[in-house]
Enzyme design. Sequence first.
Site, PDB file in Angstrom:
ATOM      1  N   GLU A 179       0.400  -8.535  -0.800  1.00 37.45           N
ATOM      2  CA  GLU A 179       1.852  -8.682  -0.742  1.00 37.45           C
ATOM      3  C   GLU A 179       2.290 -10.039  -1.285  1.00 37.45           C
ATOM      4  O   GLU A 179       1.464 -10.910  -1.587  1.00 37.45           O
ATOM      5  CB  GLU A 179       2.322  -8.465   0.702  1.00 37.45           C
ATOM      6  CG  GLU A 179       1.998  -7.047   1.171  1.00 37.45           C
ATOM      7  CD  GLU A 179       2.581  -6.683   2.513  1.00 37.45           C
ATOM      8  OE1 GLU A 179       3.050  -7.578   3.255  1.00 37.45           O
ATOM      9  OE2 GLU A 179       2.578  -5.472   2.830  1.00 37.45           O
ATOM     10  N   CYS A 189      -0.288  -2.482  -4.543  1.00 38.45           N
ATOM     11  CA  CYS A 189      -0.956  -1.571  -3.614  1.00 38.45           C
ATOM     12  C   CYS A 189      -2.481  -1.652  -3.769  1.00 38.45           C
ATOM     13  O   CYS A 189      -2.996  -2.026  -4.831  1.00 38.45           O
ATOM     14  CB  CYS A 189      -0.541  -0.132  -3.888  1.00 38.45           C
ATOM     15  SG  CYS A 189       1.171   0.259  -3.517  1.00 38.45           S
ATOM     16  N   GLU A 192      -4.612   0.792  -4.054  1.00 39.94           N
ATOM     17  CA  GLU A 192      -5.159   1.722  -5.045  1.00 39.94           C
ATOM     18  C   GLU A 192      -5.090   1.126  -6.451  1.00 39.94           C
ATOM     19  O   GLU A 192      -6.043   1.204  -7.238  1.00 39.94           O
ATOM     20  CB  GLU A 192      -4.382   3.049  -5.034  1.00 39.94           C
ATOM     21  CG  GLU A 192      -4.429   3.780  -3.705  1.00 39.94           C
ATOM     22  CD  GLU A 192      -3.281   3.403  -2.775  1.00 39.94           C
ATOM     23  OE1 GLU A 192      -2.888   2.215  -2.745  1.00 39.94           O
ATOM     24  OE2 GLU A 192      -2.773   4.298  -2.082  1.00 39.94           O
ATOM     25  N   CYS A 209       1.153   6.031  -3.032  1.00 41.07           N
ATOM     26  CA  CYS A 209       2.553   6.074  -3.459  1.00 41.07           C
ATOM     27  C   CYS A 209       2.643   6.688  -4.860  1.00 41.07           C
ATOM     28  O   CYS A 209       1.632   6.878  -5.552  1.00 41.07           O
ATOM     29  CB  CYS A 209       3.166   4.669  -3.442  1.00 41.07           C
ATOM     30  SG  CYS A 209       2.717   3.636  -4.847  1.00 41.07           S
ATOM     31  N   CYS A 220       1.094   4.623  -7.747  1.00 39.47           N
ATOM     32  CA  CYS A 220      -0.382   4.657  -7.756  1.00 39.47           C
ATOM     33  C   CYS A 220      -0.900   6.009  -8.240  1.00 39.47           C
ATOM     34  O   CYS A 220      -1.915   6.081  -8.939  1.00 39.47           O
ATOM     35  CB  CYS A 220      -0.922   4.321  -6.374  1.00 39.47           C
ATOM     36  SG  CYS A 220      -0.715   2.577  -5.955  1.00 39.47           S
TER      37      CYS A 220
HETATM   38  N1  THU Z   1       0.739   0.293   0.101  1.00 39.26           N
HETATM   39  C1  THU Z   1      -0.463   0.501  -0.516  1.00 39.26           C
HETATM   40  O1  THU Z   1      -1.311  -0.393  -0.570  1.00 39.26           O
HETATM   41  N2  THU Z   1      -0.690   1.715  -1.084  1.00 39.26           N
HETATM   42  C2  THU Z   1       0.209   2.743  -1.110  1.00 39.26           C
HETATM   43  O2  THU Z   1      -0.029   3.736  -1.770  1.00 39.26           O
HETATM   44  C3  THU Z   1       1.439   2.640  -0.330  1.00 39.26           C
HETATM   45  C4  THU Z   1       1.771   1.290   0.193  1.00 39.26           C
HETATM   46  C5  THU Z   1       1.011  -1.022   0.683  1.00 39.26           C
HETATM   47  C6  THU Z   1       2.032  -1.818  -0.061  1.00 39.26           C
HETATM   48  C7  THU Z   1       2.555  -2.738   1.031  1.00 39.26           C
HETATM   49  O3  THU Z   1       1.745  -3.905   1.094  1.00 39.26           O
HETATM   50  C8  THU Z   1       2.369  -1.954   2.303  1.00 39.26           C
HETATM   51  O4  THU Z   1       1.486  -0.883   1.998  1.00 39.26           O
HETATM   52  C9  THU Z   1       3.660  -1.391   2.872  1.00 39.26           C
HETATM   53  O5  THU Z   1       4.362  -0.695   1.902  1.00 39.26           O
END
Ligand code: THU
Length: 150
Positions: free
Chosen positions: A44, A53, A55, A93, A96
Amino acid sequence: MDHKALIEAALDARRRSYSPYSGYRVGAAILCGDGTIVTGTNIENASYGATVCAERCAVFSAVASGKRDFSAIAIVGGSGSENDRTDDYAFPCGICRQVLREFADPASFLVIVAKSPDDHREYTLQQLLPESFGPDNLSEKENNDENQAV
Ligand code: THU
């Protein structure tokens, strides 16, 4: 490669999540055609939109190390503090899914979402991203692009 080893690699990567804003920690492990595993975690940023993310972190790391042939990805995510399981099935998401589509065969590539090595669900990328747009749609450009050579 059994799913348990891939899920354990994702759980290990999740320990390194940098997620001070959401507290939602995600780990991903992608299985490469040569049998190796490349992991990623969510990273983040104080400028929220700069977050990456888990992935995409895994895919980009693999591609940067010269790998483009992938057969499966395991994903673990959740807000819980346990390191050996999560309280959620963390589905990838939309962004990804599209990034995976660039390198994966949608019909055979497996997306494994897990709470623990013994509790997982699996889907093909085709199921999660039907009627997708991919490199084949731009095949003329692809064939003309010298950068496609590894
Ligand atoms: N996040 C992921 O790492 N992968 C996803 O496919 C969905 C969301 C993370 C991004 C962020 O740091 C946290 O989850 C909340 O959205």
